[in-house]
Design a protein around this motif. Structure first.
Motif, PDB file in Angstrom:
ATOM      1  N   PRO A  15     -24.772  19.232  -3.470  1.00 16.00           N
ATOM      2  CA  PRO A  15     -23.495  19.895  -3.722  1.00 16.00           C
ATOM      3  C   PRO A  15     -22.558  19.227  -4.716  1.00 16.00           C
ATOM      4  O   PRO A  15     -21.795  19.916  -5.392  1.00 16.00           O
ATOM      5  CB  PRO A  15     -22.845  19.946  -2.334  1.00 16.00           C
ATOM      6  N   ILE A  16     -22.588  17.916  -4.817  1.00 13.92           N
ATOM      7  CA  ILE A  16     -21.595  17.232  -5.655  1.00 13.92           C
ATOM      8  C   ILE A  16     -22.071  17.109  -7.094  1.00 13.92           C
ATOM      9  O   ILE A  16     -21.325  17.349  -8.038  1.00 13.92           O
ATOM     10  CB  ILE A  16     -21.260  15.846  -5.064  1.00 13.92           C
ATOM     11  N   THR A  17     -23.330  16.742  -7.274  1.00 17.26           N
ATOM     12  CA  THR A  17     -23.857  16.498  -8.618  1.00 17.26           C
ATOM     13  C   THR A  17     -24.675  17.650  -9.171  1.00 17.26           C
ATOM     14  O   THR A  17     -24.973  17.666 -10.369  1.00 17.26           O
ATOM     15  CB  THR A  17     -24.748  15.243  -8.600  1.00 17.26           C
ATOM     16  N   LYS A  18     -25.093  18.561  -8.301  1.00 20.20           N
ATOM     17  CA  LYS A  18     -25.954  19.690  -8.665  1.00 20.20           C
ATOM     18  C   LYS A  18     -27.325  19.247  -9.177  1.00 20.20           C
ATOM     19  O   LYS A  18     -27.971  19.951  -9.960  1.00 20.20           O
ATOM     20  CB  LYS A  18     -25.279  20.597  -9.705  1.00 20.20           C
ATOM     21  N   ASN A  53     -22.088  18.759 -13.035  1.00 20.69           N
ATOM     22  CA  ASN A  53     -20.949  19.231 -12.258  1.00 20.69           C
ATOM     23  C   ASN A  53     -19.854  18.169 -12.336  1.00 20.69           C
ATOM     24  O   ASN A  53     -20.121  16.999 -12.106  1.00 20.69           O
ATOM     25  CB  ASN A  53     -21.340  19.464 -10.797  1.00 20.69           C
ATOM     26  N   ARG A  54     -18.641  18.590 -12.709  1.00 19.97           N
ATOM     27  CA  ARG A  54     -17.533  17.658 -12.865  1.00 19.97           C
ATOM     28  C   ARG A  54     -17.938  16.544 -13.834  1.00 19.97           C
ATOM     29  O   ARG A  54     -18.422  16.813 -14.923  1.00 19.97           O
ATOM     30  CB  ARG A  54     -17.078  17.119 -11.507  1.00 19.97           C
ATOM     31  N   GLU A  55     -17.756  15.258 -13.404  1.00 21.34           N
ATOM     32  CA  GLU A  55     -18.116  14.133 -14.265  1.00 21.34           C
ATOM     33  C   GLU A  55     -19.586  13.759 -14.159  1.00 21.34           C
ATOM     34  O   GLU A  55     -20.054  12.853 -14.857  1.00 21.34           O
ATOM     35  CB  GLU A  55     -17.264  12.907 -13.925  1.00 21.34           C
ATOM     36  N   TYR A  56     -20.315  14.447 -13.311  1.00 27.07           N
ATOM     37  CA  TYR A  56     -21.698  14.084 -13.024  1.00 27.07           C
ATOM     38  C   TYR A  56     -22.658  14.894 -13.905  1.00 27.07           C
ATOM     39  O   TYR A  56     -22.829  16.104 -13.698  1.00 27.07           O
ATOM     40  CB  TYR A  56     -22.006  14.341 -11.551  1.00 27.07           C
ATOM     41  N   VAL A  57     -23.291  14.216 -14.850  1.00 27.26           N
ATOM     42  CA  VAL A  57     -24.291  14.845 -15.711  1.00 27.26           C
ATOM     43  C   VAL A  57     -25.564  14.017 -15.606  1.00 27.26           C
ATOM     44  O   VAL A  57     -25.529  12.789 -15.765  1.00 27.26           O
ATOM     45  CB  VAL A  57     -23.819  14.920 -17.175  1.00 27.26           C
ATOM     46  N   THR A  58     -26.677  14.674 -15.341  1.00 24.96           N
ATOM     47  CA  THR A  58     -27.927  13.961 -15.072  1.00 24.96           C
ATOM     48  C   THR A  58     -29.058  14.506 -15.938  1.00 24.96           C
ATOM     49  O   THR A  58     -29.215  15.724 -16.086  1.00 24.96           O
ATOM     50  CB  THR A  58     -28.316  14.097 -13.585  1.00 24.96           C
ATOM     51  N   TYR A  59     -29.833  13.587 -16.497  1.00 23.22           N
ATOM     52  CA  TYR A  59     -31.005  13.904 -17.307  1.00 23.22           C
ATOM     53  C   TYR A  59     -32.236  13.236 -16.693  1.00 23.22           C
ATOM     54  O   TYR A  59     -32.131  12.180 -16.057  1.00 23.22           O
ATOM     55  CB  TYR A  59     -30.839  13.394 -18.740  1.00 23.22           C
ATOM     56  N   VAL A  81     -19.787   6.479  -5.824  1.00 23.86           N
ATOM     57  CA  VAL A  81     -20.601   6.428  -4.611  1.00 23.86           C
ATOM     58  C   VAL A  81     -21.162   7.810  -4.269  1.00 23.86           C
ATOM     59  O   VAL A  81     -22.262   7.917  -3.726  1.00 23.86           O
ATOM     60  CB  VAL A  81     -19.781   5.842  -3.442  1.00 23.86           C
ATOM     61  N   CYS A  82     -20.418   8.860  -4.599  1.00 25.95           N
ATOM     62  CA  CYS A  82     -20.940  10.215  -4.375  1.00 25.95           C
ATOM     63  C   CYS A  82     -22.228  10.437  -5.160  1.00 25.95           C
ATOM     64  O   CYS A  82     -23.201  11.010  -4.656  1.00 25.95           O
ATOM     65  CB  CYS A  82     -19.898  11.247  -4.779  1.00 25.95           C
TER      66      CYS A  82
END
Length: 267
Positions: A15-18, A53-59, A81-82
């Motif tokens: 939910p937080i980082t998608k 999502n928000r500040e969370y970007v993942t590759y 920590v999230c």
């Protein structure tokens, strides 16, 4: 074939980082800036964005055959920590923070790399997770892998303790910098101790490689040609580029050691 109830109820993304809720590789680089995550991802083979999502970007991609993810966590320990929690839930077991920091000690120049052995827990979140006496320490093999990779890349680097502090700017209270300087703390940043404590509590490996983007201590500004905080200079960008290769090659070393250990255990 029927699907187990718990698998059927598991969400496709967290939910937080998608990011995907499962199936991620064991290794992750975590950075503050989403743009930096993108720059590191450009170094990978087959990189694709798997969450935003928000500040969370993942590759996700590969580095010399090793599968890994690169994720951004934004500024500050609580939000970081999230990210760490969802990466761990999805399968990550080794996390290396590739960040920036302000120098506190003489002889540490702009663009230099600080390999963290431990961190002062002034992060604003771990005080609510564990007692004050609980240490924030890097996993030794991660520290050694980062140091070995820094040497391989001829990266100017220093190894020691850093100070993780929640407040970026001082307020009414005086910043207690002198005692930490006298104690030999090398640099100040905002998220590493949160990562190290989270990793300790969850049986994960973690460490940090921090690029100096300015001098945090007033008594060192303009000493030996160094300047105050300015992360947008060429010397800092070059240091970050160099540190990205160091961190990726540290992952390569850890993966090779893990594979060798698994092979030995299987005999």
């Amino acid at each position: 074939m029927s699907t187990p109830a718990n698998a059927a109820s598991r969400p496709a993304v967290l939910p937080i980082t998608k990011i995907p809720s499962s199936g991620l590789p064991a290794y992750a680089l975590v950075v503050g800036d989403p743009a930096r995550a993108g720059l590191v991802a450009q170094l990978l083979d087959g990189a694709e964005q798997i969450g935003a999502n928000r500040e969370y970007v993942t590759y996700r991609g590969t580095w010399r055959g090793v599968d890994l993810v690169v994720s951004s966590h934004g500024v500050g320990g609580p939000g970081a920590v999230c990210l760490f929690g969802e990466l761990a839930e999805a399968g990550v077991t080794t996390l290396i923070r590739l960040g920036t920091a302000g120098a506190l000690a003489r002889g540490i120049g702009d663009g230099d790399l600080v390999v963290a052995e431990a961190a002062v827990r002034d992060d604003g979140v771990t005080q609510q997770l564990v007692p004050a006496e609980f240490p924030a320490f890097s996993t030794p093999e991660v520290t050694l892998a980062l140091q070995a990779a820094a040497r391989e890349h001829d990266a100017p680097h220093h190894r020691g303790t850093v100070w993780t502090r929640a407040a970026f700017l001082p307020g009414v209270l005086e910043l207690p910098m002198k005692p930490y300087q006298r104690a030999g703390v090398l640099a100040i940043e905002m998220e590493l101790s949160a990562l190290l404590v989270f990793a300790s509590l969850n049986g994960l490996r973690a460490g940090g490689a921090l690029v100096i983007d300015g001098i945090a201590a007033d008594d060192l500004v303009d000493d030996d040609g160094n300047s105050g905080y300015d992360p947008h200079r060429k010397v800092v960008a070059e240091g970050v580029d160099r540190a990205a290769l160091v961190a990726l090659d540290a992952v390569l070393r850890l993966a090779a050691a893990d594979a060798a250990a698994a092979s030995e255990a299987a005999r």
